[in-house]
Enzyme design. Sequence first.
Site, short mmCIF file in Angstrom:
data_model
loop_
_atom_site.label_atom_id
_atom_site.label_comp_id
_atom_site.label_asym_id
_atom_site.label_seq_id
_atom_site.Cartn_x
_atom_site.Cartn_y
_atom_site.Cartn_z
N HIS A 1 -1.65 11.66 -27.01
CA HIS A 1 -1.70 10.15 -26.19
C HIS A 1 -2.18 9.76 -26.85
CE1 HIS A 1 -1.00 11.46 -21.72
NE2 HIS A 1 0.52 11.32 -22.35
N LYS B 1 7.57 22.58 -12.89
CA LYS B 1 6.67 22.06 -12.84
C LYS B 1 6.46 21.95 -10.83
CE LYS B 1 5.34 17.36 -13.17
NZ LYS B 1 6.04 16.18 -14.05
N ARG C 1 0.56 -0.84 0.14
CA ARG C 1 -0.11 0.26 0.34
C ARG C 1 0.70 1.40 -0.39
NH1 ARG C 1 -2.52 -3.44 3.70
NH2 ARG C 1 -5.12 -4.08 2.80
N HIS D 1 7.27 9.11 -26.83
CA HIS D 1 5.96 10.12 -26.45
C HIS D 1 6.40 12.29 -26.82
CE1 HIS D 1 3.86 12.01 -23.07
NE2 HIS D 1 4.47 12.83 -23.21
N LYS E 1 2.96 11.74 -10.91
CA LYS E 1 2.36 10.94 -11.67
C LYS E 1 2.96 9.52 -12.17
CE LYS E 1 -1.01 13.90 -14.03
NZ LYS E 1 -0.57 14.51 -15.57
N GLU F 1 -4.20 17.37 -9.65
CA GLU F 1 -5.32 17.41 -10.43
C GLU F 1 -6.42 17.92 -10.69
OE1 GLU F 1 -5.05 15.97 -15.66
OE2 GLU F 1 -3.10 16.00 -14.15
N ASN G 1 -0.42 18.91 -19.35
CA ASN G 1 -0.85 18.16 -20.28
C ASN G 1 -1.36 19.29 -21.84
OD1 ASN G 1 -1.41 15.80 -18.90
ND2 ASN G 1 -3.29 17.02 -17.83
N HIS H 1 -0.89 16.85 -25.07
CA HIS H 1 -0.36 15.97 -24.00
C HIS H 1 -1.72 14.70 -25.34
CE1 HIS H 1 2.57 16.68 -22.41
NE2 HIS H 1 2.68 15.24 -21.84
N GLU I 1 8.32 18.52 -24.01
CA GLU I 1 8.01 19.66 -22.88
C GLU I 1 9.03 19.99 -22.37
OE1 GLU I 1 5.61 17.55 -21.68
OE2 GLU I 1 6.12 15.53 -22.51
N ARG J 1 -2.97 22.14 -12.63
CA ARG J 1 -2.25 20.88 -12.71
C ARG J 1 -2.88 20.04 -14.09
NH1 ARG J 1 1.24 15.80 -9.36
NH2 ARG J 1 2.86 15.08 -11.61
#
Length: 364
Positions: free
Chosen positions: A255, A230, A122, A268, A144, A240, A248, A251, A186, A244
Site C-alpha cells: 500500500h 477468504k 445508512r 494493486h 471491506k 478484522e 493483509n 499489503h 492475491e 483477518r
Amino acid sequence: MSSVIKVNLPEQSYEIAIAPGSLDQLGEQMSGVKLGQKVLLVSNPMIFKHYGERAIASLKKAGFEVASYNLPAGERYKTLNSIQKLYDIALENRLERSSTMVALGGGVIGDMVGFAAATWLRGINVVQVPTSLLAMVDSAIGGKTGVNHPHGKNLIGAFHQPRFVLIDPEVLKTLPAREFRAGMAEVIKYGVIWDTELFDQLEASKHLEQLRYVKAELIQNILTRSCQAKADVVSKDEKEAGLRAILNYGHTIGHAVESLTEYRMFKHGEAVGIGMVAAGQIAVELGLWQAADTERQNALIKKAGLPTKLPANIEIAAIIDALQLDKKVKSGKVRFVLPTQIGVVKVTDEVPPDTISQVLASMR
C-alpha cells in the site's frame, strides 16, 4: 464445473457462486436472495461494453427494475468524488432501503459500489459480480469497502457485506494479461498464509503469467480454494479483530508503494507482490522463516510475472514514513504479517525500522 461457498456470519451469511457462464443467470440467482425490485448496476465503460447488456438483460428477465451507471476506470478515480456521483444517481433513481447496487467490475468498482451501498440511506443491499481475478479471489468477498485518501489507500471505508457474490470464470477471457498477473498475487498470498496445497499446485504449474496458459480446471481450483480461504477467515473474524489481519500479507509495504507512486505505476497486485517479497525477507532477518521458503515464494511471484524489486525513484525513508499512515498501525507501531512456514503466518508489531530499511535497500 461449479461450486458454491458459504460465508457464515452472525448477522447475514451469504453465498459465493462460481460457475462458467453464470453471468446470464445473475437475475435468477438474485431473485433467490429476496432483494427489492430496484437495482442500480455500476460498472466502468470497458467492462460494461463487454458484459453490461448481458447482466441487465438477465436482471430484467427476472423482473428487476434496472438503472445503470459507468464510473471511469482506474485506481486514481477511487475517491469521494466518484461516490458523490453514485449518490446523485441513487437519488435520481429513487433507490430505497430495499434496493440493490450491483458492482460489475474489478476491485476498484467493487470497493466503491460497496462503500456507496454501505452509506446510502445508512446501508442498502450490494451484490458483487467481479470481473477481474483479483476481485474474484479477494476484494469482492468479505465486505471491506472504501475509497482512497490522497495520503493513503482505503483510509475511508466501511464494512458492508454483499448479499451475494457471482463469479463467472469465463469473463476472465477479456481481462488484460497485466490484470491477470496482478490477481495472481492475491492467489499466491492465500498459498503462503493459509493453503499449502494451493501453493504446491501453483508451484507445479508451468505457467501462471497468462490465462491462456492456465488450464480451466486449475482456474476453477484457484477460484474455489482462494474464495474458500477468504470465506474461512472472514467467517472467523468479520471485522478484522484478530485473525483477518493475516489477509493483509504483503499489503503493508504494498500500500505504501502504491500511494507513493500515486496509484499510477503499479497495479494493486503488483505492489502486493513487492510487499510479499519484503515481508518474506523481513521474516528471514528476524529468524521466523527459512531462507529456502522465501526463495520458493519469490520464485512463484516471478513465475506469475510480478515485480519483485523496488523502483529506484522511491525513497526508502518515504516508505517508512508512509507506513505510519497504514490502517493497521496500533499505538504508533506498524503491524506486519510475517510467514513462519508456508501456510502459516503471524502478526507482529515488533519489527525494527532498521530491519525494514535494510530489506528495502536490498530490493533496489
